[in-house]
Design a protein around this motif. Structure first.
Motif, PDB file in Angstrom:
ATOM      1  N   GLY A   8       0.773  -1.230   0.000  1.00 36.45           N
ATOM      2  CA  GLY A   8       0.000   0.000   0.000  1.00 36.45           C
ATOM      3  C   GLY A   8       0.806   1.283   0.000  1.00 36.45           C
ATOM      4  O   GLY A   8       0.232   2.373  -0.037  1.00 36.45           O
ATOM      5  N   GLY A   9       2.121   1.168   0.064  1.00 30.38           N
ATOM      6  CA  GLY A   9       2.931   2.375   0.048  1.00 30.38           C
ATOM      7  C   GLY A   9       2.887   3.062  -1.310  1.00 30.38           C
ATOM      8  O   GLY A   9       2.394   2.513  -2.292  1.00 30.38           O
ATOM      9  N   SER A  17      -4.008  11.166   1.777  1.00 29.38           N
ATOM     10  CA  SER A  17      -4.197   9.976   2.603  1.00 29.38           C
ATOM     11  C   SER A  17      -3.632   8.746   1.912  1.00 29.38           C
ATOM     12  O   SER A  17      -3.524   8.708   0.681  1.00 29.38           O
ATOM     13  N   LEU A  18      -3.307   7.778   2.733  1.00 32.45           N
ATOM     14  CA  LEU A  18      -2.791   6.500   2.236  1.00 32.45           C
ATOM     15  C   LEU A  18      -3.149   5.426   3.245  1.00 32.45           C
ATOM     16  O   LEU A  18      -3.197   5.695   4.458  1.00 32.45           O
ATOM     17  N   THR A  78      -4.923  -9.715   9.098  1.00 33.28           N
ATOM     18  CA  THR A  78      -4.431  -8.475   8.510  1.00 33.28           C
ATOM     19  C   THR A  78      -4.465  -7.337   9.532  1.00 33.28           C
ATOM     20  O   THR A  78      -5.225  -7.365  10.498  1.00 33.28           O
ATOM     21  N   MET A  79      -3.608  -6.367   9.271  1.00 34.34           N
ATOM     22  CA  MET A  79      -3.587  -5.141  10.056  1.00 34.34           C
ATOM     23  C   MET A  79      -3.474  -3.988   9.063  1.00 34.34           C
ATOM     24  O   MET A  79      -2.835  -4.138   8.015  1.00 34.34           O
ATOM     25  N   SER A  80      -4.089  -2.877   9.408  1.00 39.40           N
ATOM     26  CA  SER A  80      -4.055  -1.730   8.510  1.00 39.40           C
ATOM     27  C   SER A  80      -3.581  -0.485   9.238  1.00 39.40           C
ATOM     28  O   SER A  80      -3.722  -0.374  10.457  1.00 39.40           O
ATOM     29  N   LEU A  81      -3.028   0.420   8.475  1.00 39.31           N
ATOM     30  CA  LEU A  81      -2.638   1.736   8.990  1.00 39.31           C
ATOM     31  C   LEU A  81      -3.238   2.768   8.049  1.00 39.31           C
ATOM     32  O   LEU A  81      -2.776   2.909   6.910  1.00 39.31           O
ATOM     33  N   GLU A  82      -4.265   3.440   8.527  1.00 43.68           N
ATOM     34  CA  GLU A  82      -4.897   4.508   7.765  1.00 43.68           C
ATOM     35  C   GLU A  82      -4.182   5.805   8.112  1.00 43.68           C
ATOM     36  O   GLU A  82      -4.129   6.197   9.276  1.00 43.68           O
ATOM     37  N   MET A  83      -3.622   6.463   7.089  1.00 44.20           N
ATOM     38  CA  MET A  83      -2.841   7.676   7.314  1.00 44.20           C
ATOM     39  C   MET A  83      -3.517   8.845   6.614  1.00 44.20           C
ATOM     40  O   MET A  83      -3.704   8.817   5.388  1.00 44.20           O
TER      41      MET A  83
END
Length: 122
Positions: A8-9, A17-18, A78-83
């Motif tokens: 996702g990078g 946002s990413l 899974t783990m997510s990082l919403e930025m």
């Protein structure tokens, strides 16, 4: 044993946002504290945030508090990082990690992904 793969990078404009994802393999994914770390060129790897086994509690570094959100799905492993509201200083390689202890210290995490590059253009 847990194997982790980030995705996702990419390149994003400041203010954008990413969403990063971390896919884990192994039946013990839910037995681990999960964390996100990042490393900018010439700097130490630093803590971004962590999430408990159940996902009910999170912890964030002050520099990302209120802008980043961590979540996990123990069924999908899974783990997510919403930025959100990204800044040029958020530019770094982002790593997901798994460990047995609730900690901001990178040496308390046993398993690491290969990292994914996030670049925020000003």
């Amino acid at each position: 044993q847990v194997q982790l793969v980030e995705s996702g990078g990419g390149l994003v404009q400041a203010g954008g946002s990413l969403r990063l994802s971390c896919a884990g393999s192994g039946r013990t994914f839910s037995d681990h504290i999960m964390g996100w770390f990042r490393q900018a060129p010439g700097k130490e790897r630093e803590f971004v945030g962590a999430i408990t086994f159940s996902g009910r509690s999170t912890d964030y570094a002050g520099s990302v508090e209120g802008r980043f959100t961590i979540s996990r799905d123990n069924v999908k492993n899974t783990m997510s990082l919403e930025m959100n509201s990204l800044k040029p200083e958020d530019t770094a390689v982002y790593y997901c990690a798994a460990g047995a202890y609730w900690s901001r210290e990178k040496n308390r995490y046993d398993y690491w992904g290969q990292g994914t590059q996030v670049t925020v253009a000003s």
